[in-house]
Design an enzyme around this catalytic site. Structure first.
Site, PDB file in Angstrom:
ATOM      1  N   ARG A  73      -3.845 -10.001   4.602  1.00 29.79           N
ATOM      2  CA  ARG A  73      -4.280 -10.013   3.194  1.00 29.79           C
ATOM      3  C   ARG A  73      -3.102  -9.513   2.366  1.00 29.79           C
ATOM      4  NH1 ARG A  73      -6.271  -6.418  -0.455  1.00 29.79           N
ATOM      5  NH2 ARG A  73      -7.927  -7.146  -1.835  1.00 29.79           N
TER       6      ARG A  73
ATOM      7  N   LYS B 241       0.815  -1.225   0.000  1.00 24.08           N
ATOM      8  CA  LYS B 241       0.000   0.000   0.000  1.00 24.08           C
ATOM      9  C   LYS B 241       0.843   1.267   0.000  1.00 24.08           C
ATOM     10  CE  LYS B 241      -4.506  -1.617   1.202  1.00 24.08           C
ATOM     11  NZ  LYS B 241      -5.476  -1.945   2.228  1.00 24.08           N
TER      12      LYS B 241
HETATM   13  N1  HH2 Z   1      -7.554  -3.467   0.644  1.00 22.74           N
HETATM   14  C1  HH2 Z   1      -7.853  -3.407  -0.673  1.00 22.74           C
HETATM   15  C2  HH2 Z   1      -8.969  -4.117  -1.159  1.00 22.74           C
HETATM   16  N2  HH2 Z   1      -9.725  -4.877  -0.336  1.00 22.74           N
HETATM   17  N3  HH2 Z   1     -10.165  -5.758   1.810  1.00 22.74           N
HETATM   18  C3  HH2 Z   1      -9.864  -5.846   3.116  1.00 22.74           C
HETATM   19  N4  HH2 Z   1     -10.592  -6.614   3.941  1.00 22.74           N
HETATM   20  N5  HH2 Z   1      -8.800  -5.156   3.657  1.00 22.74           N
HETATM   21  C4  HH2 Z   1      -8.016  -4.349   2.880  1.00 22.74           C
HETATM   22  O1  HH2 Z   1      -7.072  -3.698   3.430  1.00 22.74           O
HETATM   23  C5  HH2 Z   1      -8.310  -4.236   1.487  1.00 22.74           C
HETATM   24  C6  HH2 Z   1      -9.421  -4.967   0.979  1.00 22.74           C
HETATM   25  C7  HH2 Z   1      -7.003  -2.632  -1.602  1.00 22.74           C
HETATM   26  O2  HH2 Z   1      -5.941  -3.409  -2.124  1.00 22.74           O
HETATM   27  P1  HH2 Z   1      -5.932  -4.233  -3.545  1.00 22.74           P
HETATM   28  O3  HH2 Z   1      -7.048  -5.212  -3.610  1.00 22.74           O
HETATM   29  O4  HH2 Z   1      -4.603  -4.785  -3.805  1.00 22.74           O
HETATM   30  O5  HH2 Z   1      -6.118  -3.148  -4.640  1.00 22.74           O
HETATM   31  P2  HH2 Z   1      -7.422  -2.680  -5.388  1.00 22.74           P
HETATM   32  O6  HH2 Z   1      -8.297  -2.025  -4.408  1.00 22.74           O
HETATM   33  O7  HH2 Z   1      -6.869  -1.707  -6.406  1.00 22.74           O
HETATM   34  O8  HH2 Z   1      -8.076  -3.875  -5.996  1.00 22.74           O
END
Ligand code: HH2
Length: 280
Positions: free
Chosen positions: A259, A224
């Site tokens: 995660r 992040k």
């Molecule tokens: N962070 C993201 C998405 N979903 N769900 C939970 N429970 N906790 C988190 O910290 C979280 C989440 C953002 O990360 P990522 O999926 O890699 O990116 P994107 O939102 O661009 O799909």
């Protein structure tokens, strides 16, 4: 820690006697660090099977990017991206989570065999709470301030730790009142969702307060932006070392689930840290 605890997710009773690893599978063209890699179903399934072989306990499949500033996609587009991948992984016996804010997508994902609904908007939508409550899926209740498109504009809290904890406790109670068994609920402070780097760091420092609410705590720090801000590493894929440090420190402060994008490296780091504590 209470070693007999489990997190019930559909047909899975995930033991919480060691930290669980949730591997991130973004079936999106625009996620912040791996967008575009897995837009094809076969490529996504292959990547997930690799994560399972590397030691992932859960695969979190998302079809909508929630990165700051992301534009929403239609629910039919989102469901279309995730349903086939979820069905293929569930068929292989995997514990699959769907990362969605939309009840229609969650319902289709559960029909396809998902065992967890991960809602970054914390089941605030009554329809989402209803879909989540029906059946026996595990539910991840995450804290987010505002909407993905605008959430980073100028988040202000009086006491971020107390406000996030109070919100998560309130949403978890609402789900319990809607009939969700307590051992199906996990909570997540939502790092980066309407939070500055200072807020994220304070939430990580104060994880023991969240863990004290009695639900498994999920932490998503992987790659992040706050890790980039701390370290000066601009490219998300190059933030592995910072992500591992965040995962280890989160677990040390009470996180039950991390995660992550980099499953093999995280499993190795967690195993080493556990061995140092004399745990198998
Ligand atoms: N962070 C993201 C998405 N979903 N769900 C939970 N429970 N906790 C988190 O910290 C979280 C989440 C953002 O990360 P990522 O999926 O890699 O990116 P994107 O939102 O661009 O799909």
């Amino acid at each position: 820690m209470d070693r007999a605890r489990v997190w019930r997710c559909g047909g899975f009773a995930l033991a919480l006697d060691r930290p669980l690893v949730m591997g991130i599978l973004n079936v999106t063209p625009d996620s912040f660090s791996d967008g575009g890699s897995y837009i094809d179903t076969d490529a996504a399934v292959t990547a997930a099977i690799r994560m399972l072989a590397d030691g992932a306990d859960i695969i979190d499949v998302g079809g909508e990017s929630t990165r700051p500033g992301a534009e929403p996609v239609s629910t039919s587009q989102e469901a279309g991206r995730v349903a086939g991948v979820i069905a293929a992984l569930a068929e292989q016996g995997a514990c699959v989570s769907v990362d969605t804010r939309h009840a229609a997508v969650a319902a289709q994902a559960l029909d396809a065999g998902a065992s967890v609904v991960n809602d970054v908007s914390g089941f605030a939508d009554p329809e989402m709470a209803r879909v989540g409550a029906a059946g026996g899926a595990g539910l991840v209740v995450m804290h987010m301030r505002g909407e993905p498109r605008t959430m980073q504009e100028s988040p202000v809290y009086t006491d971020v730790g107390a406000e996030v904890a109070a919100y998560l406790a309130q949403q978890a109670s609402a789900l319990e009142r809607a009939g969700v068994a307590r051992d199906r609920i996990a909570i997540d402070p939502g790092l980066g969702f309407g939070k500055t780097t200072t807020h994220n760091l304070e939430l990580l420092r104060r994880l023991p307060e969240l863990a004290a609410l009695g639900f498994p705590v999920v932490v998503g720090a992987s790659r992040k932006r706050f890790i980039g801000e701390i370290t000066g590493v601009a490219e998300p894929r190059d933030r592995l070392a910072g992500s591992l440090a965040a995962a280890l420190e989160a677990v040390r402060r009470g996180a039950a689930v991390v995660r992550v994008h980099d499953v093999a490296a995280t499993v190795q780091a967690l195993a080493t840290a556990r061995a140092m504590d004399g745990e198998a």
